[in-house]
Design a protein around this motif. Structure first.
Motif, mmCIF file in Angstrom:
data_model
loop_
_atom_site.group_PDB
_atom_site.id
_atom_site.type_symbol
_atom_site.label_atom_id
_atom_site.label_comp_id
_atom_site.label_asym_id
_atom_site.label_seq_id
_atom_site.Cartn_x
_atom_site.Cartn_y
_atom_site.Cartn_z
ATOM 1 N N VAL A 117 0.871 -1.184 0.000
ATOM 2 C CA VAL A 117 0.000 0.000 0.000
ATOM 3 C C VAL A 117 0.903 1.228 0.000
ATOM 4 N N TYR A 118 0.600 2.200 -0.853
ATOM 5 C CA TYR A 118 1.450 3.389 -0.925
ATOM 6 C C TYR A 118 0.600 4.653 -0.979
ATOM 7 N N THR A 119 1.232 5.751 -0.632
ATOM 8 C CA THR A 119 0.592 7.057 -0.742
ATOM 9 C C THR A 119 1.653 8.109 -1.014
ATOM 10 N N ILE A 120 1.230 9.198 -1.596
ATOM 11 C CA ILE A 120 2.085 10.383 -1.771
ATOM 12 C C ILE A 120 1.558 11.434 -0.811
ATOM 13 N N LYS A 155 -1.733 5.742 8.002
ATOM 14 C CA LYS A 155 -2.796 5.423 7.048
ATOM 15 C C LYS A 155 -2.419 4.222 6.183
ATOM 16 N N THR A 156 -1.187 4.180 5.711
ATOM 17 C CA THR A 156 -0.768 3.043 4.884
ATOM 18 C C THR A 156 -0.712 1.764 5.705
ATOM 19 N N ALA A 157 -0.228 1.857 6.947
ATOM 20 C CA ALA A 157 -0.158 0.670 7.807
ATOM 21 C C ALA A 157 -1.550 0.129 8.095
ATOM 22 N N SER A 158 -2.492 1.024 8.373
ATOM 23 C CA SER A 158 -3.863 0.602 8.648
ATOM 24 C C SER A 158 -4.509 -0.029 7.423
ATOM 25 N N ALA A 159 -4.264 0.542 6.244
ATOM 26 C CA ALA A 159 -4.832 -0.010 5.011
ATOM 27 C C ALA A 159 -4.242 -1.377 4.704
ATOM 28 N N LEU A 160 -2.975 -1.562 5.009
ATOM 29 C CA LEU A 160 -2.352 -2.870 4.793
ATOM 30 C C LEU A 160 -3.021 -3.923 5.671
#
Length: 751
Positions: A230-233, A249-254
């Motif tokens: 999962v990635y974000t900018i 946010k990325t950790a939670s989405a993973l």
């Protein structure tokens, strides 16, 4: 939706501008490469270096000084004060975000790529001799995150690298054309810092101005053993603690997983695809409509910046994007937002309206400082924040290009029929634009208004000859349109004194310049004598539609002769969008064969295999003399506008279905569903075996809707809910249907 529309490639994709494009309005991803590596080129729409050139801040940067330079014939002064800065400095500019690279331990024997348009999801299947790996990826339509899933033989599993832009690499700026070949190193940024915490990694990119940003990835194993990323900018203008929030946010989405998020993502796209549809006997035209609506939904969303030249797919070549990825208002932004209303993608297109409206304070400051005028005006080549970027001054600082921006508000009002929008936004935007323009209108010797300087994009390019001492048809058409629409809007709102004021201005505008041969001229002194890419002298034909084709024989002849003159002059100097713009004029003319032909030329020869409009005849087949390939989006959406105009037009308030389709479409079957007409009506229709079978109207607002009778029969059957009645209307004449909000009206031949 049928997967026949999907993009599929059986060979590795070698270039970023041929990649599988993903987007959610703010973030974009281009998926390409041969597995050594597989690249995910990332972009975010609000990553900008907003530093202004010193010349823009100089007290001599004014419209009055520009006029004086023109009057003196001071080309050096014009270049020094208003133009050279565009190439002299690397900023302001749109910035690339960076890239993810997935590399594998073995070389790939076979790689197949597919982009599912229905799901907005990319699928890559790679074969390594006796092993295979499947990579799927999407950019979530709602939560903004990117997702990657890797399924397959763990022995062939690859490594994922975070690659920041090469801002601190070796200088590579030896090319003679800095518009296309400016190295990122000229921006002077430090190298990005690389960091990790457990299963989370990121790079942190600082700049030499206010912006900081990071690409953050979280990587782990899914419930069934697959690898998930999962990635974000993230950027510092996301608010306080922006980087920590992105990591969480990325950790939670993973933890939530790939599939759970995918369901919400597909739900958004299902709603989007449900807003309208077409069915054509022409598979290529139908697919291009679907593909380009996919591109639009990917790069324009309410709440995100509207698309600049490359949308959310900034070039991944280690250099600044073509033309710095800026906002060009002498054609590009306008054409990019031509089609969305008829396609019924209101909310996605509101990105542009909201952007212009929110920039009013900056537009007022620019009008005061540069034009020494009240009201408002935006630079025609500008940053995300509305700052002037310079460039060819007759176009980058044209006072009338702002009027073309006004048309976005007019189109929205006409399509929706929203009276509050007309009163509170459209009329105000037009009026404040007029206040600025009127400051520089002055009576000529004949008593008619003229401008101190005039031009016509992009005739004579950046030479002194581009400054016209008599008003151009481009400037004049926009002025006529501005004050005509102000008059009509004021009357509609009941502002009768203001309506009279605008009528008085119209009476003092000169007539359009027409040659002795009945062809629209550049201005009263000059006629177009050679092929040219920008049809600015033809604005009165399309998109302004000032000429009354049906009501005036003279207007119709002028339009037809001017369009024919394009054929006489040829297409040597055209670029991709020229074919699309020409197609809109042929559609308006009712010539469906010519409209389709020009669309086919554009799609076949000036578009990348993934559909991106590359401007030039990069295949060098001879359709025009430009053989370069700078990617911009306006040609994509202008072409779809033309295609939609072949199926539905609203002419002076009258709904006309299939006004410009080729004979082959009429012979077979063509249908469209829920195209937006005017005043809040959605129109559907089908033609089969040369017979119009039905028209359906679905209304959002109460009103009387006029329809042209193209059924080939005078007796028509009207069904509104449970109410049925007959009418008699001569063929090719129009009839009216009175409807309430929420009505569904079906019109067909009475048996």
């Amino acid at each position: 939706m049928d997967n026949k529309y999907d993009l599929q490639f059986d060979e590795p994709i070698k270039r970023w501008d041929e990649a599988l494009p993903l987007g959610n309005g703010l973030t974009g991803c281009l998926l390409w490469g041969n597995g050594a590596p597989l690249r995910f080129s990332l972009d975010r729409g609000d990553l900008w270096d907003l530093r202004l050139a010193p010349e823009v801040l100089d007290e001599g940067f004014t419209y009055a000084e520009m006029i004086d330079c023109v009057k003196r014939g001071d080309q050096e002064g014009l270049l020094k004060r208003f133009d050279n800065m565009y190439e002299k400095y690397p900023y302001p500019t749109k910035l690339p975000a960076g890239r993810l690279e997935l590399s594998f331990s073995q070389s790939v024997d076979r790689l197949v790529s597919r982009l599912s348009l229905w799901e907005a999801c990319a699928h890559i299947e790679m074969t390594f001799w006796d092993r295979s790996i499947k990579v799927s990826s999407y950019l979530h339509a709602v939560n903004g995150l990117g997702y990657i899933r890797i399924v397959g033989d763990s022995n062939a599993a690859g490594s994922l690298d975070l690659i920041p832009p090469d801002y601190a690499g070796e200088q590579q700026d030896n090319n003679a054309n800095p518009v296309f070949h400016t190295s990122l190193t000229r921006l002077g940024y430090p190298a990005a810092g690389m960091h990790s915490e457990g299963h989370i990694r990121w790079f942190h990119q600082r700049t030499v101005h206010d912006l900081e940003y990071a690409i953050v990835i979280a990587e782990g194993e899914g419930a069934t053993g697959e690898r998930v990323i999962v990635y974000t900018i993230a950027a510092n203008h996301d608010g306080d603690d922006w980087l920590e929030k992105a990591k969480r946010k990325t950790a939670s989405a993973l933890m939530a997983g790939y599939d759970a998020a995918f369901d919400d993502h597909v739900t958004w796209w299902t709603r989007y695809w449900g807003q309208s549809s077409i069915t054509l006997p022409d598979a290529k035209a139908e697919k291009m409509w679907v593909l380009n609506n996919y591109l639009f939904g990917s790069c324009s969303r309410k709440g995100a910046p509207p698309m600049p030249l490359q949308g959310v797919w900034t070039a991944d070549e280690g250099k600044l994007p073509p033309w710095k990825g800026d906002y060009h208002h002498d054609l590009n932004t306008q054409l990019s937002y031509w089609h969305y209303l008829k396609a019924n993608h209101l909310e996605e297109g509101e990105s542009f309206i909201d952007f212009l409206w929110n920039l009013r304070p900056e537009a007022k400051r620019f009008a005061e400082r540069f034009y020494d005028a009240p009201g408002m005006n935006l630079p025609s080549v500008m940053t995300l924040a509305g700052g002037a970027m310079g460039g060819w001054p007759m176009y980058s600082l044209s006072i009338t290009n702002q009027i073309w921006l006004c048309q976005a508000f007019d189109h929205y009002w006409l399509s929706t029929g929203d009276p509050e929008f007309l009163r509170d936004k459209a009329y105000i935007y037009f009026r404040e634009t007029a206040e600025c323009v009127q400051r520089w209108l002055m009576p000529g010797e004949d008593g008619k208004f003229k401008m101190p300087v005039s031009s016509s994009p992009e005739f004579h390019d950046n030479s002194l000859e581009a400054w016209l001492d008599q008003i151009s048809n481009y400037d004049l058409s926009l002025l006529i349109y501005l004050f005509r629409r102000l008059h009509d809007m004021a009357e509609h709102l009941g502002y009768l004194a203001e309506a009279e004021q605008w009528a008085n201005v119209m009476e003092n505008l000169p007539d359009l310049a027409v040659s002795n041969d009945g062809v629209l001229m550049i201005n009263p002194k000059e006629t177009l004598t050679a092929s040219h890419r920008h049809f600015s002298h033809m604005m009165s034909i399309y998109p302004l539609k000032l000429l009354d084709r049906k009501g005036s024989k003279r207007d119709r002849e002028i339009a037809d002769k001017t369009i024919f003159n394009l054929e006489v002059l040829g297409k040597g100097q055209w670029v991709g969008y020229s074919f699309a713009w020409a197609a809109t004029m042929y559609a308006w003319q009712g010539n469906g064969e010519a409209a389709l032909y020009h669309l086919q030329q554009m799609w076949r020869y000036t578009c990348s295999p993934n559909g991106f409009h590359l401007n030039g005849d990069y295949k060098q087949v001879g359709v025009c003399m430009f053989h370069y390939r700078p990617f911009t989006l306006e040609g994509n959406f202008a072409a779809i506008c033309a295609l939609q105009d072949m199926l539905l037009q609203v002419d002076d308030g009258t709904i006309c279905v299939f006004p410009a389709i080729p004979a082959a479409w009429s012979d077979n079957a063509a249908e469209f569903r829920d195209f937006r007409g005017e005043m809040g009506v959605l129109v559907s229709a089908r033609i089969r075996a040369n017979k119009l079978e039905y028209i359906q109207l679905r209304t959002e607002r109460e009103g009387s809707f006029r329809v042209q009778n193209d059924f080939g029969c005078e007796r028509l059957l009207i069904i509104i809910g449970e109410r049925t009645y007959e009418i008699a209307c001569p063929v090719s004449e129009r009839f009216s249907v009175d409807l309430q909000a929420g009505d569904v009206c079906s019109i067909s031949i009475h048996a």
